[in-house]
Design a protein around this motif. Structure first.
Motif, short mmCIF file in Angstrom:
data_model
loop_
_atom_site.label_atom_id
_atom_site.label_comp_id
_atom_site.label_asym_id
_atom_site.label_seq_id
_atom_site.Cartn_x
_atom_site.Cartn_y
_atom_site.Cartn_z
N ALA A 384 0.83 -1.20 0.00
CA ALA A 384 0.00 0.00 0.00
C ALA A 384 0.86 1.24 0.00
CB ALA A 384 -0.92 0.00 1.22
N ALA A 385 0.35 2.29 -0.64
CA ALA A 385 1.01 3.59 -0.64
C ALA A 385 0.42 4.46 0.46
CB ALA A 385 0.85 4.26 -2.00
N GLU A 386 1.11 5.52 0.79
CA GLU A 386 0.67 6.38 1.89
C GLU A 386 -0.69 6.99 1.62
OE1 GLU A 386 2.38 10.24 4.38
OE2 GLU A 386 3.72 9.02 3.16
N GLY A 387 -0.98 7.29 0.36
CA GLY A 387 -2.24 7.93 0.03
C GLY A 387 -3.42 6.97 -0.11
N ASP A 388 -3.19 5.67 0.08
CA ASP A 388 -4.27 4.71 -0.09
C ASP A 388 -5.29 4.76 1.04
OD1 ASP A 388 -3.37 3.75 -2.50
OD2 ASP A 388 -2.21 2.11 -1.61
N GLY A 389 -4.90 5.28 2.19
CA GLY A 389 -5.83 5.40 3.31
C GLY A 389 -6.05 4.12 4.09
N LEU A 390 -5.24 3.09 3.83
CA LEU A 390 -5.39 1.84 4.57
C LEU A 390 -4.74 1.95 5.95
CD1 LEU A 390 -4.62 -0.74 1.74
CD2 LEU A 390 -6.84 -0.32 2.82
N GLN A 391 -5.31 1.20 6.88
CA GLN A 391 -4.73 1.09 8.22
C GLN A 391 -4.50 -0.38 8.55
OE1 GLN A 391 -7.40 3.11 10.96
NE2 GLN A 391 -6.22 4.98 10.78
N ASP A 393 -3.77 -2.63 12.01
CA ASP A 393 -3.80 -2.55 13.47
C ASP A 393 -4.13 -1.14 13.94
OD1 ASP A 393 -3.12 -5.25 13.59
OD2 ASP A 393 -0.97 -4.80 13.55
N ARG A 394 -5.05 -0.48 13.20
CA ARG A 394 -5.61 0.84 13.51
C ARG A 394 -4.58 1.97 13.37
NH1 ARG A 394 -8.46 -2.55 12.82
NH2 ARG A 394 -10.25 -3.28 14.01
N ARG A 395 -3.52 1.73 12.62
CA ARG A 395 -2.52 2.77 12.36
C ARG A 395 -2.34 2.93 10.86
NH1 ARG A 395 2.34 1.73 16.80
NH2 ARG A 395 1.03 1.96 18.67
N PRO A 396 -2.14 4.16 10.37
CA PRO A 396 -1.92 4.35 8.93
C PRO A 396 -0.78 3.47 8.44
CG PRO A 396 -2.21 6.46 10.03
CD PRO A 396 -2.11 5.43 11.12
N PHE A 397 -1.01 2.86 7.26
CA PHE A 397 -0.03 1.90 6.76
C PHE A 397 0.42 2.26 5.36
CE2 PHE A 397 0.82 -1.91 4.21
CZ PHE A 397 1.93 -2.41 4.88
N ALA A 398 1.72 2.17 5.15
CA ALA A 398 2.33 2.28 3.82
C ALA A 398 3.51 1.33 3.80
CB ALA A 398 2.77 3.71 3.53
N GLY A 399 3.62 0.54 2.72
CA GLY A 399 4.71 -0.42 2.63
C GLY A 399 4.18 -1.79 2.26
N GLU A 400 4.85 -2.83 2.76
CA GLU A 400 4.48 -4.21 2.43
C GLU A 400 4.36 -5.02 3.71
OE1 GLU A 400 6.26 -6.29 -1.09
OE2 GLU A 400 7.02 -7.66 0.46
N ILE A 401 3.35 -5.89 3.77
CA ILE A 401 3.13 -6.72 4.95
C ILE A 401 2.47 -8.02 4.53
CG2 ILE A 401 0.87 -5.71 5.46
CD1 ILE A 401 1.50 -6.02 8.43
N ARG A 402 2.83 -9.12 5.22
CA ARG A 402 2.18 -10.41 4.97
C ARG A 402 1.06 -10.58 5.99
NH1 ARG A 402 6.02 -13.34 4.14
NH2 ARG A 402 5.70 -14.08 2.01
N LEU A 403 -0.12 -10.92 5.51
CA LEU A 403 -1.30 -11.09 6.36
C LEU A 403 -1.74 -12.54 6.34
CD1 LEU A 403 -3.30 -8.03 4.97
CD2 LEU A 403 -2.06 -8.10 7.15
N THR A 404 -2.02 -13.08 7.50
CA THR A 404 -2.62 -14.41 7.60
C THR A 404 -4.12 -14.25 7.87
OG1 THR A 404 -2.06 -14.48 9.95
CG2 THR A 404 -0.49 -15.47 8.42
#
Length: 583
Positions: A384-391, A393-404
């Motif tokens: 996700a990019a900074e402008g995507d508006g995704l969070q 764990d309830r914190r703004p997120f930008a970058g890459e993460i693996r989700l289970t």
């Protein structure tokens, strides 16, 4: 003006003049219509013109035919006995005579401050009470003392003094929001001087409404111009949309806690009120879409008065009403209430707006969801990019993460987009994302679950026999795909004079799970239903209670998977019990 306020939700009640609707059926139909609109309560003009068992039977029938709406009969005091039948949904309309406040209070039977709200002798001291409730143990049952709500028409100054001191709800008449706010402030000041918390009194503006002309027939001074004073009280004549605008504006101005609407023509105007005005107020977030509690006091946000129970604690015992065990009936009603609360929760099944499988989106772009979502066999990699508006764990997120896969409640999903929750799931190696939106149209439009009233005949003994090993069948799912379904054993029971069996699933040592259809499926009920019998005992005994047959999640949203019934799980009898369809 010190009484100005702003609330998120208003309260709504309706007056039903029953004189022109003889018989239980038509009257009950009107009350059910009001409940369909989630109104707090209805006031019922003198149901038979005289007090006594006939009046109680009539109003009790309305209580039995409804689940949540409050009932406040006028003209005869039925509140104590009715509240036992309605389980906390009854109110008492206190008529104010020409006598002084003290005499009026005593005539109404309302307690002085600090007194118990219940008669010294308690309720239900006789083996058979007037409302047909029979004790199967000695003495009264204190749990049935439910403190009926007190309502006063506070149109006159003398009545306002009584209302400020005793009432839970005061009805006032005003043709302008400023006039209503002034009376509300007067009542609150009087309540404080009487030693009461002003917030313990709900003030509703009583307004006659004539919705027969439609939106284009509003008279001067009506519709958007507000109600017109008449000898019978303020009258609004116009359409349901203008009425919604008027109520919303008065509420925003702090005129009252809500409105008591008096239809000029009960059936016509109540239908337009529920399907037009109320629906608009719900859409605007000004009125509830579901009942948050089971009692009238809970609907109005009022605390239950402190209760004094004289004498020693009684041994619990079973009561019966119309031949039915009240404890079993109450347990079913509580189950129904919890079901509706879970269905209408912000992240309940009505909030699901999409299930997106990653394998169907090779570029990782999900419809209307920002970011790149790719499966790598062990989870989903979100970029996700900074402008995507995704969070995350309830914190703004930008970058890459693996989700289970998310394993907790939907509201606790790790990824969110504003108020939406993006729930990661996996089914047979396929990864997906579910989108839960509290603002979903299905959640706003929900009007309830149609269910058959409790019948003890549909609750029968059952015996569970486990298979030697789990049997996994490939079953079609509601999304058009086939998936494995693990069956743990068979549940045997007798229904309609015949031995029956259902193949059931089970997780660990918990409840059983039956997916079944019957002769009503696809006709008067959904095409299949779920049933969750309690965990069997060591000998395999359990109860098969079709009163608790429930709609599968895919009845509320098309994006659930929902397995179809296994072979042999279609009963050839009509199971006319439990949840049937959406209202």
């Amino acid at each position: 003006m010190g009484g100005r306020y702003r609330r998120g939700m208003l309260h709504l009640a309706a007056a039903l003049d029953l004189a022109d609707h003889p018989g239980t059926g038509p009257r009950t139909e009107l009350v059910r219509l009001a409940e369909h609109g989630r109104l707090d309560f209805v006031t019922l003009d003198d149901p038979v013109g005289r007090p006594g068992p006939e009046a109680l039977d009539l109003v009790s029938a309305m209580a039995a035919a409804t689940r949540r709406i409050g009932l406040v009969p006028r003209g005869t005091d039925l509140s104590g006995r009715l509240d036992r039948v309605a389980r906390g949904r009854a109110g008492r309309w206190i008529e104010v005579p020409d006598a002084g406040v003290g005499e009026a209070g005593r005539a109404a039977g309302v307690p002085e401050a600090g007194e118990s709200p219940f008669p010294a002798g308690g309720l239900g001291d006789h083996p058979v009470d007037a409302d047909g409730v029979r004790d199967e143990g000695a003495g009264p049952d204190p749990s049935y003392r439910l403190a009926p709500l007190h309502l006063v028409d506070a149109s006159t100054r003398g009545a306002r003094a009584l209302a400020a001191r005793y009432a839970d709800v005061a009805l006032v008449r005003a043709a302008t929001p400023a006039g209503a706010a002034a009376v509300r402030e007067e009542l609150r000041v009087r309540a404080a001087k009487s030693g009461r918390a002003p917030g313990a009194l709900r003030v509703l503006v009583s307004l006659r409404v004539d919705l027969g002309g439609g939106e284009c027939a509003a008279e001067p001074g009506h519709g958007g111009g507000g109600p017109r004073p008449t000898a019978q009280g303020p009258l609004y004549r116009g359409g349901p949309v203008d009425l919604a605008d008027l109520l919303a504006a008065w509420h925003t101005e702090g005129a009252a806690d809500g409105f008591h609407l008096v239809p000029v023509e009960p059936r016509r105007d109540l239908e337009r009120l529920v399907n037009g005005t109320v629906a608009l107020l719900q859409h605007r977030g000004l009125f509830r879409t579901f009942y948050p509690g089971g009692t009238l006091r809970e609907h109005l946000g009022l605390a239950r008065p402190a209760q004094h129970t004289p004498g020693p604690k009684k041994t619990p015992h079973t009561k019966r009403w119309n031949g039915m065990a009240i404890d079993a009936f109450d347990a079913w009603k509580q189950w129904r209430e919890k079901r509706e609360e879970s269905v209408t929760a912000p992240y309940g099944p009505l909030a699901l707006t999409g299930t997106h499988w990653i394998e169907d989106q090779p570029e990782g772009r999900l419809p209307d969801i920002p970011g790149i979502w790719l499966a790598d066999g062990e989870g989903i990699v979100l970029t996700a990019a900074e402008g995507d508006g995704l969070q995350v764990d309830r914190r703004p997120f930008a970058g890459e993460i693996r989700l289970t896969a998310d394993t907790g409640p939907e509201a606790a999903a790790r990824v969110s987009l504003g108020e939406k929750r993006l729930v990661v799931l996996v089914r047979e190696g396929s990864w997906g994302v579910r989108v839960y939106d509290p603002g979903a149209e299905a959640r706003r439009a929900f009007r309830g679950i149609a269910a058959t009233e409790y019948d003890p005949g549909w609750s029968v003994p059952g015996r569970f026999t486990p298979y030697e090993a789990q049997r996994v069948l490939r079953l079609g799912n509601a999304d058009g795909r086939a998936r494995g379904f693990a069956l743990a054993g068979e549940l045997a029971f007798t229904l309609a004079g015949r031995e029956r069996t259902l193949a059931v699933a089970r997780q660990g040592e918990g409840p059983l799970w039956a997916v079944f259809a019957d002769a009503t499926s696809g006709d008067t009920s959904f095409r299949f239903r779920f049933l969750y019998p309690e965990a069997p005992d060591a000998e395999g005994r359990t109860t098969v209670d079709f009163n608790r047959a429930q709609l599968p999640p895919c009845a509320f949203a098309d994006h659930f998977l929902c397995p179809f019934p296994p072979p042999g799980n279609t009963l050839d009898t009509a199971v006319e019990a439990g949840e049937r369809a959406l209202s």
